[in-house]
Design an enzyme around this catalytic site. Structure first.
Site, PDB file in Angstrom:
ATOM      1  N   GLY A  50      -9.594  31.893  50.426  1.00  0.00           N
ATOM      2  CA  GLY A  50      -9.617  30.444  50.581  1.00  0.00           C
ATOM      3  C   GLY A  50      -8.246  29.870  50.878  1.00  0.00           C
TER       4      GLY A  50
ATOM      5  N   TYR B 250     -23.745  39.784  40.938  1.00  0.00           N
ATOM      6  CA  TYR B 250     -23.003  39.303  42.101  1.00  0.00           C
ATOM      7  C   TYR B 250     -23.823  39.494  43.380  1.00  0.00           C
ATOM      8  CZ  TYR B 250     -19.480  39.241  45.820  1.00  0.00           C
ATOM      9  OH  TYR B 250     -18.784  38.968  46.982  1.00  0.00           O
TER      10      TYR B 250
ATOM     11  N   GLY C 195     -12.617  26.795  46.452  1.00  0.00           N
ATOM     12  CA  GLY C 195     -11.880  27.996  46.062  1.00  0.00           C
ATOM     13  C   GLY C 195     -10.670  28.236  46.939  1.00  0.00           C
ATOM     14  N   ALA C 196      -9.908  27.167  47.163  1.00  0.00           N
ATOM     15  CA  ALA C 196      -8.806  27.249  48.124  1.00  0.00           C
ATOM     16  C   ALA C 196      -7.466  27.642  47.511  1.00  0.00           C
ATOM     17  CB  ALA C 196      -8.648  25.907  48.841  1.00  0.00           C
ATOM     18  N   THR C 197      -7.394  27.799  46.189  1.00  0.00           N
ATOM     19  CA  THR C 197      -6.079  28.011  45.567  1.00  0.00           C
ATOM     20  C   THR C 197      -5.627  29.469  45.566  1.00  0.00           C
ATOM     21  OG1 THR C 197      -7.087  28.115  43.369  1.00  0.00           O
ATOM     22  CG2 THR C 197      -6.251  25.972  44.097  1.00  0.00           C
ATOM     23  N   SER C 198      -6.482  30.391  45.958  1.00  0.00           N
ATOM     24  CA  SER C 198      -6.073  31.796  45.963  1.00  0.00           C
ATOM     25  C   SER C 198      -6.900  32.576  46.980  1.00  0.00           C
ATOM     26  CB  SER C 198      -6.248  32.432  44.573  1.00  0.00           C
ATOM     27  OG  SER C 198      -7.625  32.476  44.228  1.00  0.00           O
ATOM     28  N   GLY C 199      -6.473  33.803  47.223  1.00  0.00           N
ATOM     29  CA  GLY C 199      -7.247  34.727  48.034  1.00  0.00           C
ATOM     30  C   GLY C 199      -7.573  34.242  49.430  1.00  0.00           C
TER      31      GLY C 199
ATOM     32  N   SER D 294     -21.642  38.040  51.337  1.00  0.00           N
ATOM     33  CA  SER D 294     -21.179  39.407  51.126  1.00  0.00           C
ATOM     34  C   SER D 294     -22.201  40.375  51.712  1.00  0.00           C
ATOM     35  CB  SER D 294     -21.001  39.692  49.632  1.00  0.00           C
ATOM     36  OG  SER D 294     -20.708  41.064  49.404  1.00  0.00           O
TER      37      SER D 294
END
Length: 263
Positions: A14, A161, A8-12, A138
């Site tokens: 990450g 979640y 999940g490195a493409t946003s946020g 979380s």
């Protein structure tokens, strides 16, 4: 310096963590679901240091296994895995969603995918001690109903979640015990509450923190020796949901996990 895979490195969070790591001299293996976004990210990362991209849909467990095999085959020196990718609670009132394999989507991406990816990479990690596994969890945790682990009744996205993150924490503690004395540590971290990410905004929540606020906890566990089997709130050692430490709960979770992965 380490060779680090971050999902999940493409946003946020990450994306932020990937840049911090590559600027620190680490080799960053950046995972994304979308090929074009992943390629753009890697091109940017390479202006700062060494990086490689890997594309996989974590909602498809076959692709998760393939991802692990590709990383292990290409980078046998891998010594850090950051399971960061996740799916939030969705828009308020949204309906129950399924993964490509027919699992409840949040449980599939936030829990089953990290379990499968970690298993596929354990031989490589064990060959490169001291190695580290960082599970991005979380503070929102809710015990699973073992009679209905995929939440087919009374579905709520936020509950789904929180259950997936409870499972990830409990699994972390079980895995830490299994990996004792192997040179591989595993910890779970709550980076920060309601960071300014697409996941949080989708839920209709006004962000409380930036991704920069959440990064130090992840970076510390990735780059420093912090023991194993811990739960961290940012950089501070804390306590997960008490039931996540219960041996019987963890035994039942392990059994349900095997059942789900065999489907």
């Amino acid at each position: 310096m380490s060779t680090i895979l971050i999902t999940g490195a493409t946003s946020g969070l990450g994306r932020y963590v990937a840049f911090e790591l590559v600027r620190s001299g680490h080799v960053v293996l950046a995972h994304g679901r979308d090929r074009q976004r992943t390629e753009r990210l890697v091109a940017e990362l390479r202006t700062e240091g060494e990086a490689e991209g890997f594309v996989a849909d974590l909602a498809r467990l076959a692709e998760v296994r393939e991802l692990g095999a590709r990383v292990a085959g290409t980078y046998p020196g891998l010594d850090v895995l950051i399971n960061n990718a996740g799916v939030g609670g969705g828009t308020p009132g949204s309906r129950r969603e399924l993964s490509a394999d027919g699992h409840e989507l949040r449980l599939a991406v936030n829990y089953l995918a990290p379990v499968v990816l970690t298993r596929s990479l354990l031989p490589v990690l064990r060959a490169n001690p001291p190695a580290r596994i960082v599970n991005v969890g979380s503070a929102g945790q809710e015990p699973l109903d073992f009679g209905d682990p995929e939440l087919t009744r009374g579905y709520d996205g936020v509950s789904a979640y929180c259950r997936s993150k409870f499972a990830l924490a409990a699994h972390t503690f079980t895995l830490a015990a299994e990996l004792a004395d192997t040179g591989v540590s595993v910890n779970v971290v709550h980076p920060a509450t309601y960071m300014d990410t697409a996941m949080v905004r989708e839920g209709g929540i006004a962000p409380w923190n930036s991704v920069a606020d959440g990064a130090p906890g992840v970076l510390a566990l990735a780059a420093q020796e912090r023991g194993s089997g811990g739960y961290f709130d940012g950089t501070r050692r804390a306590r997960a949901h008490e039931e996540a430490y219960d041996p019987e709960v963890r035994r039942r979770l392990a059994a349900v996990t095997e059942q789900l992965l065999a489907m």
